[in-house]
Design a protein around this motif. Structure first.
Motif, PDB file in Angstrom:
ATOM      1  N   GLY A 115      78.556  17.190  64.357  1.00  0.00           N
ATOM      2  CA  GLY A 115      79.149  17.682  63.115  1.00  0.00           C
ATOM      3  C   GLY A 115      80.594  18.082  63.297  1.00  0.00           C
ATOM      4  N   ALA A 116      80.886  18.852  64.349  1.00  0.00           N
ATOM      5  CA  ALA A 116      82.258  19.281  64.604  1.00  0.00           C
ATOM      6  C   ALA A 116      83.145  18.092  64.929  1.00  0.00           C
ATOM      7  N   ALA A 117      82.610  17.101  65.639  1.00  0.00           N
ATOM      8  CA  ALA A 117      83.401  15.931  66.015  1.00  0.00           C
ATOM      9  C   ALA A 117      83.804  15.123  64.790  1.00  0.00           C
ATOM     10  N   ILE A 118      82.848  14.833  63.911  1.00  0.00           N
ATOM     11  CA  ILE A 118      83.151  14.022  62.729  1.00  0.00           C
ATOM     12  C   ILE A 118      84.036  14.791  61.757  1.00  0.00           C
ATOM     13  N   ALA A 119      83.817  16.105  61.617  1.00  0.00           N
ATOM     14  CA  ALA A 119      84.670  16.897  60.736  1.00  0.00           C
ATOM     15  C   ALA A 119      86.114  16.882  61.220  1.00  0.00           C
ATOM     16  N   ALA A 120      86.311  17.004  62.533  1.00  0.00           N
ATOM     17  CA  ALA A 120      87.662  16.964  63.079  1.00  0.00           C
ATOM     18  C   ALA A 120      88.287  15.584  62.890  1.00  0.00           C
ATOM     19  N   LEU A 121      87.479  14.541  63.039  1.00  0.00           N
ATOM     20  CA  LEU A 121      87.971  13.176  62.845  1.00  0.00           C
ATOM     21  C   LEU A 121      88.428  12.970  61.405  1.00  0.00           C
ATOM     22  N   GLU A 122      87.616  13.396  60.444  1.00  0.00           N
ATOM     23  CA  GLU A 122      87.981  13.238  59.039  1.00  0.00           C
ATOM     24  C   GLU A 122      89.220  14.054  58.696  1.00  0.00           C
ATOM     25  N   ALA A 181      72.297  11.725  61.858  1.00  0.00           N
ATOM     26  CA  ALA A 181      71.277  12.100  60.885  1.00  0.00           C
ATOM     27  C   ALA A 181      70.844  13.552  61.060  1.00  0.00           C
ATOM     28  N   TYR A 182      70.703  13.997  62.308  1.00  0.00           N
ATOM     29  CA  TYR A 182      70.298  15.372  62.587  1.00  0.00           C
ATOM     30  C   TYR A 182      71.342  16.354  62.061  1.00  0.00           C
ATOM     31  N   ALA A 183      72.602  15.994  62.200  1.00  0.00           N
ATOM     32  CA  ALA A 183      73.680  16.867  61.723  1.00  0.00           C
ATOM     33  C   ALA A 183      73.922  16.719  60.223  1.00  0.00           C
ATOM     34  N   GLU A 184      73.105  15.935  59.544  1.00  0.00           N
ATOM     35  CA  GLU A 184      73.197  15.715  58.098  1.00  0.00           C
ATOM     36  C   GLU A 184      74.570  15.162  57.712  1.00  0.00           C
ATOM     37  N   LEU A 185      75.035  14.223  58.523  1.00  0.00           N
ATOM     38  CA  LEU A 185      76.329  13.593  58.274  1.00  0.00           C
ATOM     39  C   LEU A 185      76.198  12.293  57.495  1.00  0.00           C
ATOM     40  N   SER A 223      74.776  10.657  54.058  1.00  0.00           N
ATOM     41  CA  SER A 223      74.327  11.039  52.723  1.00  0.00           C
ATOM     42  C   SER A 223      72.960  10.443  52.409  1.00  0.00           C
ATOM     43  N   ASP A 224      72.127  11.212  51.710  1.00  0.00           N
ATOM     44  CA  ASP A 224      70.806  10.724  51.293  1.00  0.00           C
ATOM     45  C   ASP A 224      70.900   9.776  50.101  1.00  0.00           C
ATOM     46  N   SER A 225      72.057   9.726  49.462  1.00  0.00           N
ATOM     47  CA  SER A 225      72.231   8.891  48.266  1.00  0.00           C
ATOM     48  C   SER A 225      73.398   7.938  48.473  1.00  0.00           C
ATOM     49  N   PRO A 226      73.178   6.865  49.236  1.00  0.00           N
ATOM     50  CA  PRO A 226      74.280   5.921  49.480  1.00  0.00           C
ATOM     51  C   PRO A 226      74.753   5.271  48.196  1.00  0.00           C
ATOM     52  N   SER A 227      76.062   5.061  48.103  1.00  0.00           N
ATOM     53  CA  SER A 227      76.652   4.439  46.927  1.00  0.00           C
ATOM     54  C   SER A 227      76.730   2.940  47.134  1.00  0.00           C
ATOM     55  N   ALA A 228      76.068   2.201  46.272  1.00  0.00           N
ATOM     56  CA  ALA A 228      76.075   0.727  46.327  1.00  0.00           C
ATOM     57  C   ALA A 228      75.679   0.217  47.706  1.00  0.00           C
ATOM     58  N   GLY A 229      74.716   0.886  48.342  1.00  0.00           N
ATOM     59  CA  GLY A 229      74.224   0.437  49.625  1.00  0.00           C
ATOM     60  C   GLY A 229      75.086   0.814  50.804  1.00  0.00           C
ATOM     61  N   VAL A 230      76.145   1.591  50.591  1.00  0.00           N
ATOM     62  CA  VAL A 230      77.044   1.991  51.668  1.00  0.00           C
ATOM     63  C   VAL A 230      76.725   3.428  52.079  1.00  0.00           C
ATOM     64  N   THR A 276      79.540   9.853  54.571  1.00  0.00           N
ATOM     65  CA  THR A 276      79.485  11.241  55.008  1.00  0.00           C
ATOM     66  C   THR A 276      79.453  12.124  53.759  1.00  0.00           C
ATOM     67  N   PRO A 277      79.211  13.422  53.925  1.00  0.00           N
ATOM     68  CA  PRO A 277      79.269  14.307  52.755  1.00  0.00           C
ATOM     69  C   PRO A 277      80.621  14.276  52.036  1.00  0.00           C
ATOM     70  N   LEU A 278      81.698  13.952  52.762  1.00  0.00           N
ATOM     71  CA  LEU A 278      83.015  13.851  52.131  1.00  0.00           C
ATOM     72  C   LEU A 278      83.232  12.500  51.451  1.00  0.00           C
ATOM     73  N   GLY A 279      82.334  11.555  51.671  1.00  0.00           N
ATOM     74  CA  GLY A 279      82.470  10.238  51.056  1.00  0.00           C
ATOM     75  C   GLY A 279      83.034   9.169  51.953  1.00  0.00           C
TER      76      GLY A 279
END
Length: 288
Positions: free
Chosen positions: A145-152, A176-180, A182-189, A192-195
């Motif tokens: 989670g911290a790694a991807i947040a810093a990357l974004e 998936a464990y870090a909930e990174l 989204s449970d609702s992919p847009s158009a099959g994509v 992340t929570p930020l999009g």
């Protein structure tokens, strides 16, 4: 129990849809013509760059800063191919051709992912691991989670539109464990929570900028602007009758397709992501 030893030959079943990967996350167009195959393509990077705040006061009249020039991004062509060798007895040319076409269709995405990552032979440009000027990010804490947040954070400090995160599939459980994801992919994509779009690829490597190995228990992830993959409208499949090995009575079937890719701006950021995902959550209450 079968009585006969020569089972009836039937048509192969449909394999279903392609796995999730870069073909899902990227813009894929079937418009690579002969000229582009010969020379590659480029376009102006009009959506890149920075804006600045201006202090409009009457005392100092500060000058505005003007950026020079307009950058370009490019994609070089490369070939992906599949082959099939089979005796001519009992198989028609049409069956052999269909087989090699299906083999290419199921395997080409992994090879394109490998080309995008880099380190392939022959080398492909652009590639994530060989791009000059990659920004390596240091997370503020442990965990995916911290790694991807810093990357974004680092990437969106330099680019104003939705980016794409490229990472090997072995990191999927940690994401998936870090909930990174989204449970609702847009158009099959997947996003992340930020999009930001996920490109989780089996053909990707785990090394970082300039081929740097990751720390034990981690993989490198890269983030780019949107990826554009261009390919020939259809694979090239020579006439299997003409390519036949007549000395040994063998069909030598070939299917190949030319690809080229790039991202919208020459901006690439990278971070190491730990792949461990705890199997059990510790729910032990704290000591009083």
């Amino acid at each position: 129990m079968a009585i006969l030893t020569n089972p009836q030959l039937v048509e192969a079943p449909s394999p279903g849809r392609l796995r999730y990967g870069v073909f899902t996350a990227a813009r894929v167009t079937d418009d690579l013509d002969d000229r582009t195959v010969a020379s590659g393509f480029q376009f102006p990077a009009e959506d890149c760059g920075v804006a600045r705040l201006y202090d409009a006061n009457c005392d100092t009249h500060p000058d505005k800063v003007f950026d020079e020039g307009l950058g370009y991004v490019a994609g070089d062509p490369y070939w992906v191919y599949a082959t099939h060798k089979c005796g001519s007895v009992g198989r028609t040319p049409q069956e052999v051709e269909r087989t090699v076409r299906r083999k290419l269709a199921g395997a080409e995405q992994e090879q394109v992912e490998a080309a995008i990552w880099g380190g392939t032979s022959p080398p492909v440009d652009p590639a994530l691991t060989t791009t000059a000027g990659v920004v390596s990010v240091t997370p503020d804490g442990p965990g995916a989670g911290a790694a991807i947040a810093a990357l974004e954070q680092s990437f969106y400090d330099a680019y104003g539109y939705v980016g794409t995160i490229h990472i090997n599939t072995r990191a999927y459980a940690a994401l998936a464990y870090a909930e990174l994801i989204s449970d609702s992919p847009s158009a099959g994509v997947l996003t992340t929570p930020l999009g930001s779009q996920w490109s989780i690829g089996a053909g990707y490597g785990v090394t970082g900028p300039a081929g740097a190995a990751p720390a034990v228990g981690s993989v490198w992830a890269f983030m780019t602007p949107p990826v554009w993959i261009r390919r020939m409208q259809r694979p090239i499949v020579p006439d299997v009758v003409q390519t036949m090995d007549r000395v040994h009575n063998q069909y030598l079937a070939l299917a190949e397709r030319v690809y080229a890719h790039t991202w919208a701006c020459p901006i690439v950021h990278a971070v190491q992501v730990p792949v461990a995902a705890p199997a059990v959550v510790d729910i032990t209450p704290p000591a009083a």
